[in-house]
Motif scaffolding. Structure first.
Motif, PDB file in Angstrom:
ATOM      1  N   SER A   1      25.022   5.423 -21.991  1.00 61.58           N
ATOM      2  CA  SER A   1      24.006   6.781 -22.624  1.00 61.58           C
ATOM      3  C   SER A   1      24.292   6.497 -24.096  1.00 61.58           C
ATOM      4  O   SER A   1      23.565   6.705 -24.735  1.00 61.58           O
ATOM      5  N   GLY A   2      25.181   6.180 -24.538  1.00 62.14           N
ATOM      6  CA  GLY A   2      25.834   6.196 -25.427  1.00 62.14           C
ATOM      7  C   GLY A   2      25.238   4.949 -26.070  1.00 62.14           C
ATOM      8  O   GLY A   2      25.481   4.479 -27.540  1.00 62.14           O
ATOM      9  N   ARG A   3      23.831   4.081 -25.401  1.00 60.92           N
ATOM     10  CA  ARG A   3      23.081   2.823 -25.521  1.00 60.92           C
ATOM     11  C   ARG A   3      24.178   1.682 -26.124  1.00 60.92           C
ATOM     12  O   ARG A   3      23.698   0.867 -26.480  1.00 60.92           O
ATOM     13  N   TRP A   4      24.877   1.414 -25.494  1.00 58.90           N
ATOM     14  CA  TRP A   4      25.808   0.192 -25.244  1.00 58.90           C
ATOM     15  C   TRP A   4      25.469  -0.776 -24.583  1.00 58.90           C
ATOM     16  O   TRP A   4      24.699  -0.316 -23.239  1.00 58.90           O
ATOM     17  N   LEU A   5      25.230  -2.319 -24.540  1.00 56.12           N
ATOM     18  CA  LEU A   5      24.651  -2.535 -24.317  1.00 56.12           C
ATOM     19  C   LEU A   5      25.578  -3.578 -23.380  1.00 56.12           C
ATOM     20  O   LEU A   5      25.987  -4.728 -23.939  1.00 56.12           O
ATOM     21  N   GLN A   6      25.705  -3.591 -21.944  1.00 58.72           N
ATOM     22  CA  GLN A   6      27.012  -3.957 -21.033  1.00 58.72           C
ATOM     23  C   GLN A   6      26.216  -5.095 -20.557  1.00 58.72           C
ATOM     24  O   GLN A   6      25.667  -5.035 -19.717  1.00 58.72           O
ATOM     25  N   TRP A   7      26.018  -5.878 -20.603  1.00 59.88           N
ATOM     26  CA  TRP A   7      25.978  -7.138 -19.451  1.00 59.88           C
ATOM     27  C   TRP A   7      27.133  -7.148 -18.030  1.00 59.88           C
ATOM     28  O   TRP A   7      27.957  -6.961 -17.463  1.00 59.88           O
ATOM     29  N   PHE A   8      26.208  -7.428 -16.561  1.00 60.97           N
ATOM     30  CA  PHE A   8      26.993  -7.744 -15.513  1.00 60.97           C
ATOM     31  C   PHE A   8      26.872  -8.991 -14.942  1.00 60.97           C
ATOM     32  O   PHE A   8      25.294  -9.301 -15.267  1.00 60.97           O
ATOM     33  N   ASP A   9      28.038 -10.123 -14.231  1.00 57.96           N
ATOM     34  CA  ASP A   9      27.080 -10.816 -13.692  1.00 57.96           C
ATOM     35  C   ASP A   9      27.340 -10.300 -11.930  1.00 57.96           C
ATOM     36  O   ASP A   9      26.905  -8.880 -11.662  1.00 57.96           O
ATOM     37  N   LYS A  10      26.523 -12.113 -11.489  1.00 61.18           N
ATOM     38  CA  LYS A  10      26.189 -11.741 -10.115  1.00 61.18           C
ATOM     39  C   LYS A  10      27.118 -12.032  -9.615  1.00 61.18           C
ATOM     40  O   LYS A  10      28.014 -12.985  -9.863  1.00 61.18           O
ATOM     41  N   ALA A  11      28.153 -10.911  -9.146  1.00 61.77           N
ATOM     42  CA  ALA A  11      29.124 -11.197  -7.798  1.00 61.77           C
ATOM     43  C   ALA A  11      28.303 -12.077  -6.633  1.00 61.77           C
ATOM     44  O   ALA A  11      29.852 -12.702  -5.857  1.00 61.77           O
ATOM     45  N   VAL A  12      27.567 -11.375  -5.856  1.00 66.00           N
ATOM     46  CA  VAL A  12      27.428 -11.604  -4.686  1.00 66.00           C
ATOM     47  C   VAL A  12      25.488 -12.231  -4.713  1.00 66.00           C
ATOM     48  O   VAL A  12      25.212 -11.353  -5.127  1.00 66.00           O
ATOM     49  N   GLU A  13      25.057 -12.790  -3.477  1.00 63.38           N
ATOM     50  CA  GLU A  13      24.008 -13.463  -3.519  1.00 63.38           C
ATOM     51  C   GLU A  13      23.390 -12.435  -2.763  1.00 63.38           C
ATOM     52  O   GLU A  13      24.182 -11.430  -2.111  1.00 63.38           O
ATOM     53  N   PRO A  14      22.269 -11.606  -3.048  1.00 66.41           N
ATOM     54  CA  PRO A  14      21.751 -11.112  -1.996  1.00 66.41           C
ATOM     55  C   PRO A  14      21.581 -10.627  -1.025  1.00 66.41           C
ATOM     56  O   PRO A  14      21.626 -11.605  -0.046  1.00 66.41           O
ATOM     57  N   GLY A  15      21.458  -9.222  -0.465  1.00 60.69           N
ATOM     58  CA  GLY A  15      21.888  -9.226   1.291  1.00 60.69           C
ATOM     59  C   GLY A  15      20.655  -9.596   1.650  1.00 60.69           C
ATOM     60  O   GLY A  15      19.683  -9.206   1.743  1.00 60.69           O
ATOM     61  N   GLY A  16      20.512 -10.353   2.895  1.00 59.09           N
ATOM     62  CA  GLY A  16      19.686 -10.141   3.844  1.00 59.09           C
ATOM     63  C   GLY A  16      18.473 -10.760   2.503  1.00 59.09           C
ATOM     64  O   GLY A  16      19.121 -12.051   1.949  1.00 59.09           O
ATOM     65  N   GLN A  17      17.455 -10.890   2.618  1.00 63.60           N
ATOM     66  CA  GLN A  17      16.128 -11.607   2.066  1.00 63.60           C
ATOM     67  C   GLN A  17      15.811 -10.897   0.661  1.00 63.60           C
ATOM     68  O   GLN A  17      14.669 -10.904   0.016  1.00 63.60           O
ATOM     69  N   ALA A  18      16.854  -9.816   0.373  1.00 62.60           N
ATOM     70  CA  ALA A  18      16.756  -8.967  -0.694  1.00 62.60           C
ATOM     71  C   ALA A  18      16.255  -9.433  -1.903  1.00 62.60           C
ATOM     72  O   ALA A  18      17.226 -10.621  -2.027  1.00 62.60           O
ATOM     73  N   ARG A  19      15.812  -9.052  -2.799  1.00 68.69           N
ATOM     74  CA  ARG A  19      15.552  -9.405  -4.321  1.00 68.69           C
ATOM     75  C   ARG A  19      15.880  -8.566  -5.372  1.00 68.69           C
ATOM     76  O   ARG A  19      15.491  -7.852  -4.809  1.00 68.69           O
ATOM     77  N   ASN A  20      15.785  -9.151  -6.574  1.00 62.99           N
ATOM     78  CA  ASN A  20      15.871  -7.936  -7.685  1.00 62.99           C
ATOM     79  C   ASN A  20      14.507  -7.611  -8.419  1.00 62.99           C
ATOM     80  O   ASN A  20      13.341  -8.531  -7.520  1.00 62.99           O
ATOM     81  N   PHE A  21      14.341  -7.411  -8.931  1.00 61.54           N
ATOM     82  CA  PHE A  21      12.840  -6.488  -9.089  1.00 61.54           C
ATOM     83  C   PHE A  21      11.852  -7.091  -9.734  1.00 61.54           C
ATOM     84  O   PHE A  21      10.728  -7.533  -9.995  1.00 61.54           O
ATOM     85  N   ALA A  22      12.528  -8.222 -10.861  1.00 59.78           N
ATOM     86  CA  ALA A  22      11.883  -9.229 -12.090  1.00 59.78           C
ATOM     87  C   ALA A  22      11.875 -10.832 -11.048  1.00 59.78           C
ATOM     88  O   ALA A  22      10.004 -11.106 -10.929  1.00 59.78           O
ATOM     89  N   ASP A  23      12.315 -10.606  -9.752  1.00 63.17           N
ATOM     90  CA  ASP A  23      12.305 -11.707  -8.655  1.00 63.17           C
ATOM     91  C   ASP A  23      10.940 -11.792  -7.783  1.00 63.17           C
ATOM     92  O   ASP A  23      10.266 -12.458  -6.872  1.00 63.17           O
ATOM     93  N   ILE A  24      10.244 -10.358  -7.572  1.00 63.75           N
ATOM     94  CA  ILE A  24       9.674  -9.799  -6.878  1.00 63.75           C
ATOM     95  C   ILE A  24       8.480  -9.646  -8.166  1.00 63.75           C
ATOM     96  O   ILE A  24       6.813 -10.323  -7.845  1.00 63.75           O
ATOM     97  N   PHE A  25       8.600  -9.092  -9.086  1.00 68.42           N
ATOM     98  CA  PHE A  25       7.484  -9.342  -9.472  1.00 68.42           C
ATOM     99  C   PHE A  25       6.351 -10.730 -10.686  1.00 68.42           C
ATOM    100  O   PHE A  25       5.493 -11.197 -10.829  1.00 68.42           O
ATOM    101  N   VAL A  26       7.731 -11.212 -11.006  1.00 69.70           N
ATOM    102  CA  VAL A  26       7.316 -12.756 -11.722  1.00 69.70           C
ATOM    103  C   VAL A  26       6.319 -13.645 -10.569  1.00 69.70           C
ATOM    104  O   VAL A  26       5.453 -14.247 -10.898  1.00 69.70           O
ATOM    105  N   PRO A  27       7.048 -13.722  -8.963  1.00 71.29           N
ATOM    106  CA  PRO A  27       5.967 -14.855  -8.587  1.00 71.29           C
ATOM    107  C   PRO A  27       4.871 -13.739  -8.069  1.00 71.29           C
ATOM    108  O   PRO A  27       3.900 -14.488  -8.205  1.00 71.29           O
ATOM    109  N   LEU A  28       4.914 -12.295  -7.984  1.00 66.87           N
ATOM    110  CA  LEU A  28       3.644 -11.743  -7.728  1.00 66.87           C
ATOM    111  C   LEU A  28       2.415 -12.098  -8.788  1.00 66.87           C
ATOM    112  O   LEU A  28       1.072 -12.643  -8.484  1.00 66.87           O
TER     113      LEU A  28
END
Ligand code: SF4
Lengths: 808, 217
Positions: free
Chosen positions: A414-441
């Motif tokens: 909310s204070g406009r800080w850009l915070q990086w987060f790393d991937k800790a574990v692989e997505p559960g089951g066959q889940a995908r992030n939104f970009a991994d849905i939109f890019v192949p689509l």
């Protein structure tokens, strides 16, 4: 937020209004408590007593939908008692601008109103223009049409008596808040206002916030440590998704989506690039053409050239004034005009107001794509209670989405800080992030166009896209690249290298940036700054809790917006004890200043602090809002009153609404719906609860839908604590469990008793027996500027239930 | 407020410790000494005071070896709920999440989390999670499992057909508008900035104007 979370500790007075910060932004509240430890006074103005109130010095109950009278009364109080910060108002605001002769205000209506279209002709409110086309400024204030004089006249009607009558707040309580908060009009005092959806979700939502800006400008509280107007953003990345313009009328970086009358990029730039006549105005938006060209370059790469307007033609164009916000889309859907679409990570069938209409609308779609962590009231709308799935035609594709800790990237707090987060574990089951849905689509759609041809394939085929989503590659694209070898000062950059900051963006096609506000976040020199974890500070920065080396913040790592307003004309802090920036004679120290120019005492080079406004001054009076240049009180669209003391205009003359058979509204002071309903979130559930209801321990702590009501109302209705209650509005019926409490008390409004009840909106039928959407009650009436629905105030009736079916 | 006191102690402790173990390094993976130290401080949270332990790291390490996070990799993440954006440390062993906790170094949350943030681990492990693409045919009363490729092909087909048919190239005045009014996108403020950038570019390239995230919800 103009400021940031930690900065709240620098406040001398914290006014929390339209928010229950302790319960809804719990960890941030520690900074409110730090302010208290430092001696600040904390005030909570809200319809109900909550854990926020418990931590404050005092709580002032306010009838939902009456924030403008409450704040208008404070504006009047400041002006009458001359409590404003004179040097600040004099140097940094448009108080002395002369308004044109067409401006009028009569009995609740500003000039230029057309009752047929329910719209204002805003040109009637324009400022008077001098021979050079610039503003006419009369610092003697002799002209009665000076902004300051008009403001004084407008708010002189907001007396303690009228305000108290309408809000239900006693004059004594009004004075308590006004005195405590207005004490921050001194140069060495700071007051902050914290708000959330309790302000925005009204038919006057935007003007609620405008009213707070008037106060904060009068008191000199913008740009300083411990000051500001701080929107406590809800959704995790609503700041970032707003920056990236996931809004119908926006392009990334706060630019308008083109409309049909802007056929060329030159038309677009002409309409959207302000011109000032004032030499000392930075008029930052004069840079817009560079940012728009760089965005188009980012989207269309080598295909975008100056000769083809950087592919501007490909952009979809709205009709002027066309509203495609979600409430309008849902209305079109209800009328069968939409074929299909995507609903990703949001649960409209629970959290959009007038939910019964929403649910009926969704049935009209041919197909729907949802991406979610869990089944929700939206994904499973076709099998909701009372519905035979065989009668529902909609095809639904439900895509499992990845959880935050299963993906990498950045988020903006909310204070406009850009915070990086790393991937800790692989997505559960066959889940995908939104970009991994939109890019192949999109790649599949591109393939279809290559194979089959079709209508207007070029916007898809010619864009600068990717085969596979790599998060950090997009962090870089957002920052932007050079597309031609370029020299900046002594330094040479090659094509393909990152641009160092937005000052280097150009409108000639030599640079790209998917969002100019983030330019400078990822550079050749310093790498990905969202990953920075360095707590080092100068003593000056440490003094106000500034962490310039921890992550990065837009714009250009400036932590407190408009910070040039925290210093006098010589660049000396108004409050040396909590200095944000200071001119040391040759350079600025402290925070990153709003632009590199010297202080204003330098008549040639100095710049006014409000760099995003055309003329550099903060605006007490502004012509940009659709509902008036000054905030004015109007009752909510559904109101328990049939008149109010400010004018004959009962509700906003320009609020938006729909007229379908499912858009019923109670009439004013309707005896069938005598009680005011306000809604809220819970600490343990996230908004509509779609995620948190699936977490067993969170559901256990807040297991079911309840309705908070006063002992007085409960007695009148023969309801005991724990009884089942049926709540009804003109639009729907909801079951809830009674919570009879002293936290809500009856209001005395214009001599009569008005009862208010409160309900969380976190429950839905997909979680068995916990209750179903509260928003089936709320109203489809919207702010004219933002089309946000008035979810925070509507009318209901209630009775004790003989039997409950939604709640076990 | 117990939690506050503990964190204040942590802060004080961190300040009196030598730089090398304060963890104010720029790397995500913090040094072993600091990790052990934090575990030690975790002990203080359940009843032992700092001076009782006397900052004896060996003792702390012995205790820490019994903890569930022993040997786990620390990964920096951010709480997925409100916009306070509290930073979180995810502990991962053999590719599995074993624990999550607030990041004590992050200047905003200073290690603290609210009920939602603290429930992140159980959110991750909850049994209701969707794990495969599902399809509900028109008028059907059930979900059917499908694979990604089939699902995305089906969606691509529908989007292209609607786009081809409903694209408005010119409005009534003959102005170029290149717009599709029969499709929409709702969400998402849960997306990262990178995902937002991808989604925005995709949506406009399709010619869609009806897009809204949760700013109005
Ligand atoms: S832990 Fe709580 S306060 Fe912190 S980001 Fe998560 S939801 Fe917000």
């Amino acid at each position: 937020m103009t400021n940031h979370w930690i900065d709240i500790k620098n406040s001398d007075a914290v006014l929390i209004i339209g928010s229950n910060a302790a319960e809804h932004h719990p960890v941030a509240f520690k900074w409110v408590m730090r302010a208290k430890e430092n001696g600040a006074v904390l005030m909570h103005v809200d319809p109900k007593f909550s854990r926020t109130s418990a931590r404050c010095d005092f709580h002032v109950p306010l009838r939902s939908g009456t924030d403008i009278p409450f704040l208008g009364g404070m504006i009047n109080y400041i002006l009458e008692k001359e409590l404003f910060f004179k040097e600040y108002v004099f140097n940094y605001t448009n108080f002395a601008f002369v308004v044109g002769k067409d401006y009028e205000f009569n009995d609740g209506l500003f000039s230029g109103y057309d009752p047929k279209t329910r719209k204002y002709d805003q040109s009637k409110w324009a400022f008077e223009k001098g021979p050079d086309g610039g503003p006419v400024i009369d610092e003697t204030l002799k002209n009665e049409r000076c902004v300051f004089n008009l403001m004084k006249k407008h708010y002189s009607r907001y007396t303690l008596k009228t305000v108290s009558d309408v809000t239900g707040v006693s004059a004594e309580n009004l004075l308590r808040v006004y005195d405590a908060f207005c004490a921050t009009g001194k140069p060495d005092k700071a007051g902050t206002i914290m708000y959330a959806l309790g302000w925005t979700q009204h038919t006057v939502g935007v003007q609620n916030i405008r009213a707070s800006s008037l106060i904060q400008l009068l008191l000199g509280n913008i740009g300083i440590a411990g000051g500001g107007i701080n929107a406590l953003r809800g959704e995790p990345n609503v700041q970032g998704s707003t920056d990236h313009g996931l809004l119908y009328s926006s392009l990334p970086g706060y630019h308008n989506l083109p409309v049909s009358t802007w056929q060329t990029l030159a038309d677009y730039n002409k309409a959207n690039t302000p011109v000032t006549t004032l030499k000392n105005s930075a008029n930052w938006w004069s840079n817009r053409p560079k940012y728009v060209a760089s965005l188009l370059k980012g989207w269309y790469g080598d295909a975008a050239t100056p000769e083809n307007d950087f592919c501007y033609e490909y952009l979809p164009k709205l009709e002027p004034g066309e509203d495609c916000s979600y409430m309008y889309v849902m209305d079109k859907m209800y009328h069968g005009k939409i074929k299909g679409g995507f609903i990703f990570g949001v649960n409209p069938m629970n959290s959009f107001s007038n939910t019964n209409k929403m649910r009926a609308a969704l049935d009209k779609l041919d197909w729907l794509v949802c991406s979610e962590l869990h089944n929700s009231e939206t994904t499973d709308n076709w099998q909701r209670p009372g519905v035979d799935p065989k009668t529902k035609k909609t095809e639904v594709f439900l895509l499992p989405s990845a959880h935050r800790i299963e993906k990498a990237g950045t988020i903006s707090n909310s204070g406009r800080w850009l915070q990086w987060f790393d991937k800790a574990v692989e997505p559960g089951g066959q889940a995908r992030n939104f970009a991994d849905i939109f890019v192949p689509l999109i790649n599949k759609i591109r393939d279809l166009y290559r194979k089959e041809g079709g209508t207007l394939p070029d916007p898809l085929l010619k864009m600068h896209w990717t085969e596979k989503f790599e998060p950090e590659e997009w962090t870089r694209r957002i920052n932007g690249f050079f597309w031609a070898d370029t020299k900046v000062g002594d330094k040479e950059y090659k094509r393909g290298q990152l641009v160092p900051a937005f000052a280097q963006l150009k409108d000639d096609g030599s640079t790209s940036s998917l969002n100019w506000v983030y330019a400078g976040s990822f550079t050749e020199e310093a790498g990905n700054k969202s990953k920075k974890r360095d707590a080092s500070q100068t003593p000056m920065q440490a003094n106000i809790g500034l962490f310039p080396n921890w992550s990065w913040c837009w714009p250009v790592n400036r932590r407190v917006l408009y910070n040039r307003a925290s210093v006098d004309l010589n660049g000396k802090p108004f409050n040396p004890k909590r200095a944000v920036i200071e001119w040391d004679g040759s350079k600025w120290i402290g925070d990153v200043p709003d632009g590199p120019w010297p202080p204003m005492a330098d008549k040639e080079m100095g710049k006014l602090p409000f760099i995003m406004t055309k003329d550099g001054y903060a605006q007490f009076y502004g012509t940009g809002r659709l509902d008036g240049p000054f905030p004015e009180h109007y009752e909510p669209a559904e109101t328990p009153l049939d008149s109010h003391p400010f004018s004959k205009q009962l509700s906003s003359p320009v609020y938006k609404f729909h007229t379908s058979d499912m858009d019923q509204m109670a009439k004013a002071a309707d005896p069938n719906y005598p009680y005011v309903l306000t809604t809220y979130s819970l600490t343990e559930h996230w908004c509509g609860g779609g995620e948190t209801r699936n977490v067993p321990n969170l559901l256990e702590t807040e297991p079911q839908l309840y309705i908070e009501m006063s002992h007085e109302l409960a007695k009148e209705k023969g309801i005991n604590n724990g009884d089942g209650v049926i709540v009804e509005s003109a639009r729907g019926r909801v079951e809830a469990i009674a919570m009879v409490t002293v936290r809500i008390r009856p209001f005395t409004v214009m001599g009569k008793t008005v009862h208010l009840v409160g309900m969380p909106f976190a429950y839905g039928w997909t979680t068995p027996k916990c209750g179903d959407s509260t928003n089936r009650l709320t109203v489809g009436a919207y702010d004219p500027n933002t089309t946000i629905p008035e979810s925070k105030a509507c009318l209901v009736n209630l009775r004790k239930a003989d039997k409950l079916t939604e709640i076990a | 407020m117990v939690a506050r006191t503990v964190w204040q102690a942590r802060q004080k402790g961190l300040q009196t410790f030598p730089d090398s173990v304060r963890g104010f390094n720029k790397e995500w993976n913090m040094k072993t000494t600091r990790r052990s130290f934090l575990k030690l401080m975790g002990v203080s949270a359940v009843g032992l005071s700092l001076c009782q332990l006397g900052f004896d790291l060996e003792e702390a390490q012995a205790y820490a070896s019994k903890l569930k996070i022993e040997g786990a990799k620390e990964v920096g993440s951010v709480c997925p709920f409100c916009s306070v954006c509290c930073q979180i440390i995810a502990y991962v062993r053999n590719g599995k999440l074993v624990s999550t906790e607030g990041d004590p170094d992050f200047p905003v949350n200073e290690g603290a989390l609210c009920a939602k943030g603290a429930a992140l681990f159980s959110m991750y492990t909850n049994p209701h999670r969707l794990t495969k693409p599902l399809y509900r045919a028109p008028h059907s009363d059930k979900w059917v499992e499908k694979d990604w490729d089939w699902t995305l092909n089906q969606i691509a087909r529908r989007v292209k057909d609607a786009r081809d048919k409903d694209m408005v190239l010119k409005n009534e005045k003959g102005q170029t508008v290149n717009r599709v009014d029969s499709l929409f996108m709702m969400g998402t403020s849960h997306a990262s900035n990178e995902e937002c950038a991808v989604i925005h570019q995709a949506i406009r390239s399709l010619g869609m104007v009806q897009m809204d995230h949760q700013a109005r919800v």
